[in-house]
Design a protein around this motif. Structure first.
Motif, PDB file in Angstrom:
ATOM      1  N   ILE A  20       0.838  -1.235   0.066  1.00 55.95           N
ATOM      2  CA  ILE A  20       0.014  -0.175   0.033  1.00 55.95           C
ATOM      3  C   ILE A  20       0.924   1.197  -0.027  1.00 55.95           C
ATOM      4  O   ILE A  20       1.945   1.328   0.730  1.00 55.95           O
ATOM      5  N   ASP A  21       0.619   2.233  -0.867  1.00 58.23           N
ATOM      6  CA  ASP A  21       1.313   3.394  -1.010  1.00 58.23           C
ATOM      7  C   ASP A  21       1.089   4.131   0.392  1.00 58.23           C
ATOM      8  O   ASP A  21       0.171   4.863   0.545  1.00 58.23           O
ATOM      9  N   PRO A  22       2.030   4.421   1.278  1.00 57.88           N
ATOM     10  CA  PRO A  22       1.810   5.265   2.340  1.00 57.88           C
ATOM     11  C   PRO A  22       1.748   6.688   2.029  1.00 57.88           C
ATOM     12  O   PRO A  22       1.383   7.488   2.938  1.00 57.88           O
ATOM     13  N   ASN A  23       2.214   7.076   0.933  1.00 54.18           N
ATOM     14  CA  ASN A  23       2.093   8.569   0.563  1.00 54.18           C
ATOM     15  C   ASN A  23       0.707   8.956  -0.044  1.00 54.18           C
ATOM     16  O   ASN A  23       0.428  10.207  -0.270  1.00 54.18           O
ATOM     17  N   ARG A  24      -0.041   8.043  -0.119  1.00 59.94           N
ATOM     18  CA  ARG A  24      -1.308   8.486  -1.013  1.00 59.94           C
ATOM     19  C   ARG A  24      -2.423   8.613   0.167  1.00 59.94           C
ATOM     20  O   ARG A  24      -2.499   7.654   0.921  1.00 59.94           O
ATOM     21  N   PRO A  25      -2.988   9.722   0.471  1.00 59.60           N
ATOM     22  CA  PRO A  25      -4.053  10.063   1.437  1.00 59.60           C
ATOM     23  C   PRO A  25      -5.151   9.152   1.423  1.00 59.60           C
ATOM     24  O   PRO A  25      -5.778   8.778   0.360  1.00 59.60           O
ATOM     25  N   ALA A  26      -5.208   8.429   2.639  1.00 59.00           N
ATOM     26  CA  ALA A  26      -6.627   7.530   2.667  1.00 59.00           C
ATOM     27  C   ALA A  26      -6.663   7.151   4.263  1.00 59.00           C
ATOM     28  O   ALA A  26      -5.748   7.632   5.048  1.00 59.00           O
ATOM     29  N   PHE A  27      -8.094   7.305   4.634  1.00 59.82           N
ATOM     30  CA  PHE A  27      -8.426   6.942   6.131  1.00 59.82           C
ATOM     31  C   PHE A  27      -9.641   6.317   6.243  1.00 59.82           C
ATOM     32  O   PHE A  27     -10.300   5.968   5.137  1.00 59.82           O
ATOM     33  N   CYS A  28      -9.777   5.640   7.242  1.00 66.89           N
ATOM     34  CA  CYS A  28     -11.248   5.004   7.783  1.00 66.89           C
ATOM     35  C   CYS A  28     -11.280   5.178   9.475  1.00 66.89           C
ATOM     36  O   CYS A  28     -10.616   4.833   9.917  1.00 66.89           O
ATOM     37  N   ALA A  29     -12.273   5.651   9.499  1.00 67.30           N
ATOM     38  CA  ALA A  29     -13.055   5.837  10.849  1.00 67.30           C
ATOM     39  C   ALA A  29     -14.114   5.460  11.402  1.00 67.30           C
ATOM     40  O   ALA A  29     -14.943   5.272  10.221  1.00 67.30           O
ATOM     41  N   ARG A  30     -14.365   4.769  12.607  1.00 67.35           N
ATOM     42  CA  ARG A  30     -15.540   3.933  12.756  1.00 67.35           C
ATOM     43  C   ARG A  30     -16.095   4.648  14.107  1.00 67.35           C
ATOM     44  O   ARG A  30     -15.477   4.984  15.070  1.00 67.35           O
ATOM     45  N   GLY A  31     -17.512   4.739  14.124  1.00 67.79           N
ATOM     46  CA  GLY A  31     -18.097   5.240  15.317  1.00 67.79           C
ATOM     47  C   GLY A  31     -18.195   6.813  15.619  1.00 67.79           C
ATOM     48  O   GLY A  31     -17.320   7.497  14.924  1.00 67.79           O
TER      49      GLY A  31
END
Length: 160
Positions: A20-31
């Motif tokens: 996975i490219d660590p420089n590509r902005p991505a997120f996942c948040a729960r609750g």
């Protein structure tokens, strides 16, 4: 190979699985913290005793305390939300906002009067953001959703 997944020379230690490219902005948040209707949802904001979490946040461009993803670069982004509702015979609306302005995209969940009262919904959109613009989710109708981190999430990533 370009995209959120890397290419040749994988260090994932799984044959055939690229990094996975660590420089590509991505997120996942729960609750999110419980509250009344007509609020911005703070996905992943972990209050005392809650199981809310930010599962990943490549580049740290998502802030759980504000529920905002701030675009680090101009580009096309994909954003997804999901939620479980828990009130019989109600309508829930979850709106996508950019810079505190409604962008005419929403997820709507209708529960029926069968007695179960639960409804589940998912919505994904693609949206062009400029550097510094931010995306948030606003809950504007229906009683407070169930807030079950197993079902409730807000995620996104840069497409390109």
């Amino acid at each position: 190979m370009s995209g959120i997944i890397g290419g040749a020379g994988s260090k994932s230690r799984v044959i055939g699985l690229p990094d996975i490219d660590p420089n590509r902005p991505a997120f996942c948040a729960r609750g999110y913290p419980s509250g009344a209707e007509a609020i911005y949802l703070l996905y992943g904001h972990n209050l005392s005793g809650s199981t809310n979490s930010v599962d990943y946040n490549a580049g740290n461009h998502y802030t759980a305390s504000t529920g905002s993803f701030i675009a680090p670069v101009t580009g096309l982004y994909s954003f997804s939300i999901s939620d479980l509702t828990n009130s019989t015979n109600d309508v829930y609306r979850f709106d996508f906002y950019v810079n505190n302005s409604y962008i005419n995209r929403q997820m709507r969940i209708d529960t029926n009067d069968s007695g179960s009262g639960y409804g589940f919904g998912e919505q994904t959109i693609q949206w062009q953001l400029e550097v510094g613009e931010y995306m948030k989710i606003y809950h504007r109708e229906g009683v407070t959703p169930a807030n079950e981190p197993s079902y409730d999430s807000f995620s996104g990533y840069l497409i390109g």
